[in-house]
Scaffold this active site. Structure first.
Site, PDB file in Angstrom:
ATOM      1  N   ILE A  44      -1.219   6.280   4.356  1.00  0.00           N
ATOM      2  CA  ILE A  44      -0.384   5.874   5.498  1.00  0.00           C
ATOM      3  C   ILE A  44       0.894   5.208   4.990  1.00  0.00           C
ATOM      4  O   ILE A  44       2.001   5.552   5.420  1.00  0.00           O
ATOM      5  CB  ILE A  44      -1.162   4.942   6.453  1.00  0.00           C
ATOM      6  CG1 ILE A  44      -2.299   5.717   7.146  1.00  0.00           C
ATOM      7  CG2 ILE A  44      -0.224   4.342   7.507  1.00  0.00           C
ATOM      8  CD1 ILE A  44      -3.258   4.839   7.941  1.00  0.00           C
TER       9      ILE A  44
ATOM     10  N   LYS B  18       1.735   5.590 -10.537  1.00  0.00           N
ATOM     11  CA  LYS B  18       1.422   6.453  -9.394  1.00  0.00           C
ATOM     12  C   LYS B  18       2.613   6.571  -8.425  1.00  0.00           C
ATOM     13  O   LYS B  18       2.526   7.281  -7.430  1.00  0.00           O
ATOM     14  CB  LYS B  18       0.218   5.891  -8.625  1.00  0.00           C
ATOM     15  CG  LYS B  18      -1.123   6.235  -9.245  1.00  0.00           C
ATOM     16  CD  LYS B  18      -2.242   5.435  -8.597  1.00  0.00           C
ATOM     17  CE  LYS B  18      -2.886   6.146  -7.436  1.00  0.00           C
ATOM     18  NZ  LYS B  18      -3.979   5.322  -6.854  1.00  0.00           N
TER      19      LYS B  18
ATOM     20  N   LYS C 131     -11.760  -5.806   8.779  1.00  0.00           N
ATOM     21  CA  LYS C 131     -10.544  -5.553   9.572  1.00  0.00           C
ATOM     22  C   LYS C 131     -10.481  -6.483  10.786  1.00  0.00           C
ATOM     23  O   LYS C 131      -9.396  -6.889  11.211  1.00  0.00           O
ATOM     24  CB  LYS C 131     -10.470  -4.090  10.011  1.00  0.00           C
ATOM     25  CG  LYS C 131     -10.334  -3.086   8.867  1.00  0.00           C
ATOM     26  CD  LYS C 131      -9.105  -3.306   7.995  1.00  0.00           C
ATOM     27  CE  LYS C 131      -7.899  -2.507   8.446  1.00  0.00           C
ATOM     28  NZ  LYS C 131      -6.773  -2.598   7.466  1.00  0.00           N
TER      29      LYS C 131
ATOM     30  N   GLY D 130       0.822  -1.217   0.000  1.00  0.00           N
ATOM     31  CA  GLY D 130       0.000   0.000   0.000  1.00  0.00           C
ATOM     32  C   GLY D 130       0.848   1.256   0.000  1.00  0.00           C
ATOM     33  O   GLY D 130       0.479   2.279   0.586  1.00  0.00           O
ATOM     34  N   ALA D 131       1.995   1.198  -0.654  1.00  0.00           N
ATOM     35  CA  ALA D 131       2.961   2.312  -0.576  1.00  0.00           C
ATOM     36  C   ALA D 131       2.501   3.568  -1.324  1.00  0.00           C
ATOM     37  O   ALA D 131       3.034   4.648  -1.078  1.00  0.00           O
ATOM     38  CB  ALA D 131       4.329   1.867  -1.085  1.00  0.00           C
TER      39      ALA D 131
ATOM     40  N   SER E 295      -6.650   5.380  15.295  1.00  0.00           N
ATOM     41  CA  SER E 295      -7.980   5.987  15.363  1.00  0.00           C
ATOM     42  C   SER E 295      -8.174   6.803  14.081  1.00  0.00           C
ATOM     43  O   SER E 295      -7.939   6.297  12.993  1.00  0.00           O
ATOM     44  CB  SER E 295      -8.132   6.810  16.643  1.00  0.00           C
ATOM     45  OG  SER E 295      -7.105   7.793  16.739  1.00  0.00           O
TER      46      SER E 295
END
Length: 338
Positions: free
Chosen positions: A18, A43, A148, A13-14, A172
């Site tokens: 996050i 990208k 999740k 997920g680079a 959070s």
């Protein structure tokens, strides 16, 4: 073994929010060789420019993970389906089966530590204060949150049954710099006049500034006592939404945000959804968002502070100051006239 200088580290997920910030800081601050797993190499030009080795691959494609993980000591698994749209099959293929594929590849490659980026959503919107890691995750029928919960079960099973050294991080509400959900989206809603403070904005936001979270993820990769554990990451006590959204309003020069009682906001959101559907678009204010903005709970960060020695270094005022500077530099806000 925890992460050390000279290690080869994979971030899934680079090109995400996050994962991107994590990869960038790992390469500049930790002295490790960073590989970024990306579905769309087009990208990833910015990552490559920063010295990150871009590896094409997809967590739903197990074969692509084998090469990506070869010779890696540490894996940060940040790739996930976060969109509100999507069928159960689509969400599960990425968040649950994708996590299983990452775990299997990590075991096959002899990875020394896997840090899994989960979410405080696993607690199922429990309306309690100071929810800690002793609180069991629960399913509520929300696709993202339930996926999740199941992804965490996959990760902990690999630790219990196959001895993979895992750490689960539960952030959070992550804001700051270019956060899609808690920076860019509210900014756009305020700009277009679609931001409503539910019940005067007295309900609670649980912010964590992006770099505080990245600090925490790096601790998860280094601290020996972290293995086999889950950690909440939140900046501290909750903040009323009027204060959180008010910071963005001030950046835009908006004095006051419109407010509405919950039933009115719910109806307005339903209308926005209808309008958007007619135009073939997605509503920025929808009923799911309105429901989330009515939440009154909080998460304890005590375990992360005691076990990991982590402290959230950037408070809300400083986080919003840095966010504003980033937004101005990146064209989301007009540059301040000298």
């Amino acid at each position: 073994m925890g992460m050390q200088a000279g290690d080869t580290v994979l971030v899934t997920g680079a090109t995400g929010y996050i994962g991107g910030r994590l990869a960038e800081r790992l390469v500049t601050e930790e002295g490790v060789h960073v590989r970024g797993l990306v579905r769309n190499p087009a990208k990833a030009a910015e990552l490559a420019r920063r010295g990150i080795e871009v590896v094409p691959g997809d967590i739903t494609d197990p074969a692509s993970l084998q090469g990506a993980m070869a010779g890696c000591q540490v894996v940060f698994h940040a790739a996930a389906w976060v969109s509100e749209a999507g069928s159960r099959d689509e969400v599960w293929a990425v968040n649950v089966q994708g996590t299983q594929n990452v775990v299997d590849a990590a075991l096959a490659a002899g990875v020394q530590r896997l840090v899994h980026v989960s979410s405080c959503a696993v607690y199922g919107s429990l309306q309690q204060f100071d929810i800690d890691e002793e609180t069991p995750p629960r399913r509520t029928g929300n696709l993202y949150a339930d996926s999740k919960v199941e992804a965490e079960e996959v990760v902990f099973r690999a630790w219990q049954e196959q001895g993979l050294a895992v750490v689960v991080a539960r952030p959070s509400q992550v804001y700051g710099l270019g956060s899609p959900q808690f920076t860019l989206r509210p900014l756009e809603a305020i700009r277009s006049g679609k931001m409503l403070l539910i019940d005067g904005g007295r309900h609670l936001c649980k912010p964590i500034y992006i770099d505080n979270l990245v600090d925490g993820l790096i601790c998860c990769a280094k601290v020996e006592a972290a293995v086999g554990q889950a950690f909440n990451f939140t900046d501290g006590p909750p903040v009323p939404w009027r204060e959180f959204f008010g910071a963005y309003a001030r950046m835009l020069g908006v004095e006051r945000l419109p407010a509405a009682p919950y039933p009115v906001a719910w109806l307005a959101a339903a209308l926005f959804e209808l309008q958007a559907a007619v135009r073939g678009r997605k509503a920025s204010l929808n009923r799911r968002v309105v429901k989330a903005l009515r939440s009154n709970n909080s998460f304890s960060n005590r375990k992360a502070r005691t076990v990991l020695g982590w402290e959230p270094r950037v408070d809300l005022a400083e986080g919003m100051r840095r966010t504003e500077a980033w937004l101005r530099a990146n064209g989301y806000l007009e540059k301040k006239r000298p």
